[in-house]
Design an enzyme around this catalytic site. Structure first.
Site, mmCIF file in Angstrom:
data_model
loop_
_atom_site.group_PDB
_atom_site.id
_atom_site.type_symbol
_atom_site.label_atom_id
_atom_site.label_comp_id
_atom_site.label_asym_id
_atom_site.label_seq_id
_atom_site.Cartn_x
_atom_site.Cartn_y
_atom_site.Cartn_z
ATOM 1 N N LYS A 22 41.452 -50.751 55.433
ATOM 2 C CA LYS A 22 40.298 -51.325 54.715
ATOM 3 C C LYS A 22 39.879 -50.429 53.556
ATOM 4 O O LYS A 22 39.670 -50.909 52.447
ATOM 5 C CB LYS A 22 39.126 -51.475 55.697
ATOM 6 C CG LYS A 22 37.806 -51.777 55.017
ATOM 7 C CD LYS A 22 36.676 -51.955 56.000
ATOM 8 C CE LYS A 22 35.930 -50.699 56.360
ATOM 9 N NZ LYS A 22 35.066 -50.152 55.300
ATOM 10 N N ASN A 23 39.776 -49.127 53.833
ATOM 11 C CA ASN A 23 39.233 -48.233 52.804
ATOM 12 C C ASN A 23 40.229 -47.943 51.687
ATOM 13 O O ASN A 23 39.874 -47.305 50.695
ATOM 14 C CB ASN A 23 38.741 -46.925 53.428
ATOM 15 C CG ASN A 23 37.443 -47.122 54.189
ATOM 16 O OD1 ASN A 23 36.852 -48.210 54.150
ATOM 17 N ND2 ASN A 23 36.987 -46.084 54.884
ATOM 18 N N ARG A 93 28.713 -51.966 50.818
ATOM 19 C CA ARG A 93 28.366 -50.957 49.853
ATOM 20 C C ARG A 93 29.544 -50.596 48.938
ATOM 21 O O ARG A 93 29.358 -50.155 47.801
ATOM 22 C CB ARG A 93 27.872 -49.729 50.623
ATOM 23 C CG ARG A 93 27.206 -48.734 49.749
ATOM 24 C CD ARG A 93 26.725 -47.570 50.580
ATOM 25 N NE ARG A 93 26.375 -46.477 49.706
ATOM 26 C CZ ARG A 93 27.253 -45.698 49.123
ATOM 27 N NH1 ARG A 93 28.537 -45.871 49.353
ATOM 28 N NH2 ARG A 93 26.855 -44.740 48.331
ATOM 29 N N CYS A 117 20.665 -48.523 53.825
ATOM 30 C CA CYS A 117 21.874 -48.723 54.617
ATOM 31 C C CYS A 117 21.625 -48.113 55.983
ATOM 32 O O CYS A 117 20.975 -47.082 56.091
ATOM 33 C CB CYS A 117 23.058 -48.046 53.944
ATOM 34 S SG CYS A 117 24.526 -48.103 54.939
ATOM 35 N N ARG A 122 22.837 -42.775 51.567
ATOM 36 C CA ARG A 122 24.038 -43.006 50.781
ATOM 37 C C ARG A 122 23.752 -43.306 49.313
ATOM 38 O O ARG A 122 24.033 -44.394 48.805
ATOM 39 C CB ARG A 122 24.875 -44.138 51.406
ATOM 40 C CG ARG A 122 25.108 -43.945 52.879
ATOM 41 C CD ARG A 122 26.495 -44.140 53.326
ATOM 42 N NE ARG A 122 27.032 -45.464 53.211
ATOM 43 C CZ ARG A 122 28.189 -45.813 53.749
ATOM 44 N NH1 ARG A 122 28.881 -44.929 54.456
ATOM 45 N NH2 ARG A 122 28.666 -47.002 53.601
ATOM 46 N N ASP A 305 34.225 -41.438 60.401
ATOM 47 C CA ASP A 305 34.501 -42.795 60.885
ATOM 48 C C ASP A 305 35.142 -42.817 62.277
ATOM 49 O O ASP A 305 35.375 -43.886 62.837
ATOM 50 C CB ASP A 305 35.401 -43.544 59.885
ATOM 51 C CG ASP A 305 34.628 -43.984 58.640
ATOM 52 O OD1 ASP A 305 33.390 -43.873 58.636
ATOM 53 O OD2 ASP A 305 35.275 -44.433 57.672
ATOM 54 N N ILE A 327 28.298 -35.677 57.695
ATOM 55 C CA ILE A 327 28.452 -36.518 56.491
ATOM 56 C C ILE A 327 27.254 -37.459 56.298
ATOM 57 O O ILE A 327 26.692 -37.549 55.214
ATOM 58 C CB ILE A 327 29.755 -37.350 56.549
ATOM 59 C CG1 ILE A 327 30.967 -36.460 56.817
ATOM 60 C CG2 ILE A 327 29.933 -38.163 55.271
ATOM 61 C CD1 ILE A 327 31.418 -35.608 55.668
ATOM 62 N N ARG A 397 33.997 -56.760 60.034
ATOM 63 C CA ARG A 397 34.083 -56.195 58.683
ATOM 64 C C ARG A 397 35.280 -55.260 58.568
ATOM 65 O O ARG A 397 35.841 -55.118 57.484
ATOM 66 C CB ARG A 397 32.823 -55.389 58.353
ATOM 67 C CG ARG A 397 31.620 -56.233 58.018
ATOM 68 C CD ARG A 397 30.493 -55.335 57.561
ATOM 69 N NE ARG A 397 31.029 -54.301 56.689
ATOM 70 C CZ ARG A 397 30.608 -53.036 56.631
ATOM 71 N NH1 ARG A 397 29.617 -52.638 57.391
ATOM 72 N NH2 ARG A 397 31.156 -52.182 55.811
HETATM 73 C C1 UD1 Z 1 33.689 -43.760 52.343
HETATM 74 C C2 UD1 Z 1 34.262 -44.737 53.340
HETATM 75 C C3 UD1 Z 1 33.477 -44.695 54.646
HETATM 76 C C4 UD1 Z 1 33.409 -43.259 55.171
HETATM 77 C C5 UD1 Z 1 32.910 -42.303 54.077
HETATM 78 C C6 UD1 Z 1 32.966 -40.844 54.483
HETATM 79 C C7 UD1 Z 1 35.143 -46.460 51.870
HETATM 80 C C8 UD1 Z 1 35.049 -47.847 51.364
HETATM 81 N N1 UD1 Z 1 34.215 -46.058 52.759
HETATM 82 O O1 UD1 Z 1 32.365 -44.187 52.075
HETATM 83 O O2 UD1 Z 1 34.149 -45.519 55.593
HETATM 84 O O3 UD1 Z 1 32.507 -43.211 56.243
HETATM 85 O O4 UD1 Z 1 33.698 -42.444 52.898
HETATM 86 O O5 UD1 Z 1 34.263 -40.496 54.827
HETATM 87 O O6 UD1 Z 1 36.052 -45.729 51.545
HETATM 88 N N2 UD1 Z 1 26.728 -39.283 48.537
HETATM 89 C C9 UD1 Z 1 25.756 -38.874 47.626
HETATM 90 N N3 UD1 Z 1 25.841 -39.313 46.338
HETATM 91 C C10 UD1 Z 1 26.846 -40.131 45.896
HETATM 92 C C11 UD1 Z 1 27.832 -40.529 46.844
HETATM 93 C C12 UD1 Z 1 27.744 -40.078 48.141
HETATM 94 O O7 UD1 Z 1 24.839 -38.142 47.969
HETATM 95 O O8 UD1 Z 1 26.868 -40.495 44.727
HETATM 96 C C13 UD1 Z 1 26.669 -38.779 49.934
HETATM 97 C C14 UD1 Z 1 26.510 -39.873 50.955
HETATM 98 O O9 UD1 Z 1 25.152 -40.177 51.133
HETATM 99 C C15 UD1 Z 1 27.154 -39.248 52.174
HETATM 100 C C16 UD1 Z 1 28.273 -38.386 51.593
HETATM 101 O O10 UD1 Z 1 27.921 -38.207 50.236
HETATM 102 O O11 UD1 Z 1 26.235 -38.427 52.825
HETATM 103 C C17 UD1 Z 1 29.652 -38.948 51.668
HETATM 104 O O12 UD1 Z 1 29.644 -40.267 51.176
HETATM 105 P P1 UD1 Z 1 30.897 -40.950 50.486
HETATM 106 O O13 UD1 Z 1 32.108 -40.119 50.656
HETATM 107 O O14 UD1 Z 1 30.520 -41.347 49.108
HETATM 108 O O15 UD1 Z 1 31.050 -42.251 51.353
HETATM 109 P P2 UD1 Z 1 31.588 -43.621 50.819
HETATM 110 O O16 UD1 Z 1 32.577 -43.350 49.724
HETATM 111 O O17 UD1 Z 1 30.493 -44.571 50.576
#
Ligand code: UD1
Length: 417
Positions: A22-23, A93, A117, A122, A305, A327, A397
């Protein structure tokens, strides 16, 4: 709303095929926005999030043709409306992944902010900051990120935190920028490397994907390609954890053990025999699992995850496991539901202390997010008697036909409409 009804107590046994990730699929589909030529994907997982993303792309004018052999062709000849509306972004998201490609291809984009969320705040500040460094003008207007740019410019971007979709968004945007972009403190997840491989096959010039420094030399155009989506390491890990918890013996094919090292190490520590062959991972658990302690962190460390599934495993293991989530804040909602099945879990901040119980008892529990749902299914497979997991739309999902695959492994599980 659909529910899953599980009669616990049967060890999983047999073989099953792992779906495409999925990711990986979600960012890959967004990459099709970067070219007017067709991009074909095989090994597409049949998931609600994939359907949502196809709907979002189709709304923007992308022609979508699905075939019945897990393939899809996407053709973004013209992008008619560079908009990701709230009603779609709030359910998924990862819709934020259209921002970079839209801006690079169309010079403008309006993407709804994801809003609250369930597993934490996030924010998307890193996506926004990187695009601004590449020359985009970005403001927040009525809950939407409104972005504009002439041709994006290459830049050196140092992320404050490691973000997976943030890295993917900026990498996609940089492929069509003028000049070279260097992403530092980039996410090293294998899905980032899969996306880079596909982009390079489309004519991009990306080096270093899979490490924490990614260099992208911008090009004028990208072209079509065909790409096989990598296997889902989280689905793989979930089935392995389920087999370990039930004392089962399973063989998963269509997967890749090399992208799961941290998870396989923990399964071995729990007492499982794990074997990795090309395209296949097998596991046998011949004893009550031993508790394992773990700490989630960006790849290659233990994935957030898989945290919930290991909490279910620890719930019936011998000993006490300490699980630390680094995380996402608020990613322990499954703990309360696991307690309803008899698990002994104490939460203190971002740490859960799980004292293994000899047995769990079936009950009705409610799924709160995607991976939490998977942990409840694992606990239900182990618990004595009947467990009903409600609100399984979260599971749909991210897990393709989970009840069919588990039934194939001998689980007594059925979906009730
Ligand atoms: C992706 C995965 C999700 C997984 C996560 C962490 C996809 C579609 N989803 O989510 O399944 O759980 O990685 O491995 O690939 N953050 C910020 N600012 C930003 C972006 C992120 O503060 O601009 C923080 C988030 O709140 C979180 C951390 O960074 O605490 C990691 O998030 P991120 O790696 O961005 O997760 P996703 O990419 O949304």
């Amino acid at each position: 709303m659909d529910k899953l009804v599980i009669q616990g107590g049967s060890p999983l046994s047999g073989e099953v095929r792992v779906s495409g990730a999925k990711n990986a699929a979600l960012p890959l589909m967004c990459a099709s926005l970067l070219t007017g030529e067709p991009v074909r994907f095989s090994n597409l997982p049949r998931l609600k999030d994939v359907t949502t993303m196809l709907g979002l792309l189709a709304r923007m004018g992308v022609q979508v043709s699905l075939d019945d052999r897990l393939g899809v062709e996407l053709r973004a000849e013209r992008v008619t409306e560079p908009l990701a509306p709230y009603d779609l972004v709030k359910t998924m998201r990862a819709s934020i992944l259209v921002l970079g490609p839209l801006l690079a291809r169309c010079g403008e984009a309006r993407v709804s902010l994801p809003g609250g969320c369930a597993i934490g705040l996030r924010p998307v500040d890193q996506h926004v900051k990187g695009l601004q460094q590449m020359g985009a003008e970005i403001r927040v207007d009525q809950g939407y990120i409104a972005a504009r740019a002439g041709r994006l410019r290459g830049a050196r971007i140092v992320a404050d935190i490691v973000t997976v979709t943030g890295t993917e968004n900026l990498m996609m945007a940089a492929t069509l920028a003028h000049g070279t972009t260097v992403l530092e403190n980039a996410a090293r997840e294998p899905e980032v490397a899969d996306l880079a491989n596909c982009l390079n096959a489309m004519g991009a010039r990306i080096r270093g994907a899979g490490t924490d420094v990614i260099t992208i030399e911008g090009v004028d155009h990208l072209h079509g390609t065909a790409h096989a989506i990598m296997p889902d390491r989280i689905e793989t890990g979930t089935f392995l954890a389920a087999a370990a918890a039930t004392g089962g013996t399973i063989r998963l094919h269509g997967t890749d053990g090399k992208i799961l090292d941290a998870v396989l190490d923990k399964l071995r520590e729990a007492g499982a025999e794990v074997q990795v062959e090309p395209g296949v991972v097998s596991l046998a658990m011949r004893r009550r699992p031993k508790s394992v302690s773990l700490r989630t962190a960006p790849y290659p460390a233990f994935p957030t995850d898989m945290q919930a599934q290991f909490m279910a495993l620890d719930a019936i293991a011998e000993g006490t496991g300490v699980i630390t989530e680094t995380i996402f804040e608020n990613r322990f909602m499954h703990a309360l539901e696991l307690q309803r099945l008899g698990a002994d879990i104490e939460i203190s901040g971002n740490t859960a202390i799980v004292r293994g119980a000899p047995r769990l008892q079936g009950a009705t529990v409610m799924a709160t997010d995607l991976r939490a749902s998977a942990s409840l299914v694992i606990a239900g497979l182990v618990a004595e008697g009947e467990t009903t997991v409600e609100r399984i739309y979260h599971l749909d999902r991210g897990y393709e036909s989970i009840e069919e695959k588990l039934s194939q492994l001998g689980a007594r599980i059925r979906r009730v409409h």
